[in-house]
Design a protein around this motif. Structure first.
Motif, PDB file in Angstrom:
ATOM      1  N   VAL A  65       0.835  -1.204   0.000  1.00  0.00           N
ATOM      2  CA  VAL A  65       0.000   0.000   0.000  1.00  0.00           C
ATOM      3  C   VAL A  65       0.869   1.253   0.000  1.00  0.00           C
ATOM      4  CG1 VAL A  65      -1.686   1.322   1.326  1.00  0.00           C
ATOM      5  CG2 VAL A  65      -1.975  -1.143   1.062  1.00  0.00           C
ATOM      6  N   PHE A  66       1.909   1.269   0.830  1.00  0.00           N
ATOM      7  CA  PHE A  66       2.774   2.442   0.926  1.00  0.00           C
ATOM      8  C   PHE A  66       3.514   2.702  -0.382  1.00  0.00           C
ATOM      9  CE2 PHE A  66       6.931   4.318   1.881  1.00  0.00           C
ATOM     10  CZ  PHE A  66       6.523   5.532   2.401  1.00  0.00           C
ATOM     11  N   ILE A  67       4.116   1.677  -0.951  1.00  0.00           N
ATOM     12  CA  ILE A  67       4.892   1.860  -2.176  1.00  0.00           C
ATOM     13  C   ILE A  67       3.994   2.251  -3.341  1.00  0.00           C
ATOM     14  CG2 ILE A  67       6.312   0.652  -3.887  1.00  0.00           C
ATOM     15  CD1 ILE A  67       7.536  -0.887  -1.483  1.00  0.00           C
ATOM     16  N   ALA A  68       2.829   1.626  -3.457  1.00  0.00           N
ATOM     17  CA  ALA A  68       1.908   1.983  -4.537  1.00  0.00           C
ATOM     18  C   ALA A  68       1.452   3.436  -4.402  1.00  0.00           C
ATOM     19  CB  ALA A  68       0.705   1.050  -4.532  1.00  0.00           C
ATOM     20  N   ALA A  69       1.119   3.855  -3.181  1.00  0.00           N
ATOM     21  CA  ALA A  69       0.708   5.250  -2.970  1.00  0.00           C
ATOM     22  C   ALA A  69       1.867   6.203  -3.241  1.00  0.00           C
ATOM     23  CB  ALA A  69       0.191   5.436  -1.548  1.00  0.00           C
ATOM     24  N   LEU A  70       3.081   5.811  -2.860  1.00  0.00           N
ATOM     25  CA  LEU A  70       4.253   6.657  -3.099  1.00  0.00           C
ATOM     26  C   LEU A  70       4.507   6.822  -4.599  1.00  0.00           C
ATOM     27  CD1 LEU A  70       6.677   8.184  -1.891  1.00  0.00           C
ATOM     28  CD2 LEU A  70       7.943   6.034  -2.016  1.00  0.00           C
ATOM     29  N   ILE A  71       4.373   5.753  -5.359  1.00  0.00           N
ATOM     30  CA  ILE A  71       4.569   5.842  -6.811  1.00  0.00           C
ATOM     31  C   ILE A  71       3.539   6.784  -7.431  1.00  0.00           C
ATOM     32  CG2 ILE A  71       4.382   4.538  -8.973  1.00  0.00           C
ATOM     33  CD1 ILE A  71       5.669   2.170  -7.455  1.00  0.00           C
ATOM     34  N   VAL A  72       2.292   6.671  -7.015  1.00  0.00           N
ATOM     35  CA  VAL A  72       1.254   7.557  -7.549  1.00  0.00           C
ATOM     36  C   VAL A  72       1.502   9.001  -7.116  1.00  0.00           C
ATOM     37  CG1 VAL A  72      -1.213   8.063  -7.534  1.00  0.00           C
ATOM     38  CG2 VAL A  72      -0.426   5.708  -7.715  1.00  0.00           C
ATOM     39  N   PHE A  73       1.922   9.194  -5.873  1.00  0.00           N
ATOM     40  CA  PHE A  73       2.235  10.537  -5.383  1.00  0.00           C
ATOM     41  C   PHE A  73       3.360  11.162  -6.210  1.00  0.00           C
ATOM     42  CE2 PHE A  73       4.883  13.226  -2.620  1.00  0.00           C
ATOM     43  CZ  PHE A  73       3.962  14.220  -2.327  1.00  0.00           C
TER      44      PHE A  73
END
Length: 110
Positions: A65-73
């Motif tokens: 969840v963190f890495i996916a959100a970071l990539i989108v951010f």
């Protein structure tokens, strides 16, 4: 059994309270859900394979969840948020389908 009860209670509370997602977090919610589903299907596959570890599941869940959100951010900051969101969805979708195929083979022996 506790997880199933927690899921049912969480869904019931969500349907009853109908929480609003802040506008700033709306682009990240679908990505977070797909990343969480990837971790859940991976855990189910590991359970059926007899190698499930709860610590690995928690770390996988949070990090996905963190890495996916970071990539989108980062994509939003670079001005290519839609392309990176699509990329994350495609990669996680492939992983989900691979895990579901392994689960199906395990259950149906086919």
């Amino acid at each position: 059994m506790i997880a199933i009860i927690g899921l049912v209670v969480g869904v019931a509370v969500g349907l009853f309270l109908k929480p609003d997602v802040p506008i700033g977090l709306e682009p990240y919610l679908p990505i977070a859900v797909v990343a969480a589903l990837d971790a859940v299907f991976g855990a189910l596959r590991a359970f059926l394979d007899g190698v499930f570890d709860d610590k690995v599941f928690v770390v996988s869940f949070v990090s996905n969840v963190f890495i996916a959100a970071l990539i989108v951010f980062l994509g939003d900051k670079l001005g290519v948020g839609a392309q990176l969101s699509t990329g994350v969805i495609v990669v996680l979708g492939i992983r989900i389908f691979a895990n579901v195929a392994a689960i199906r083979r395990h259950i149906f022996h086919a």
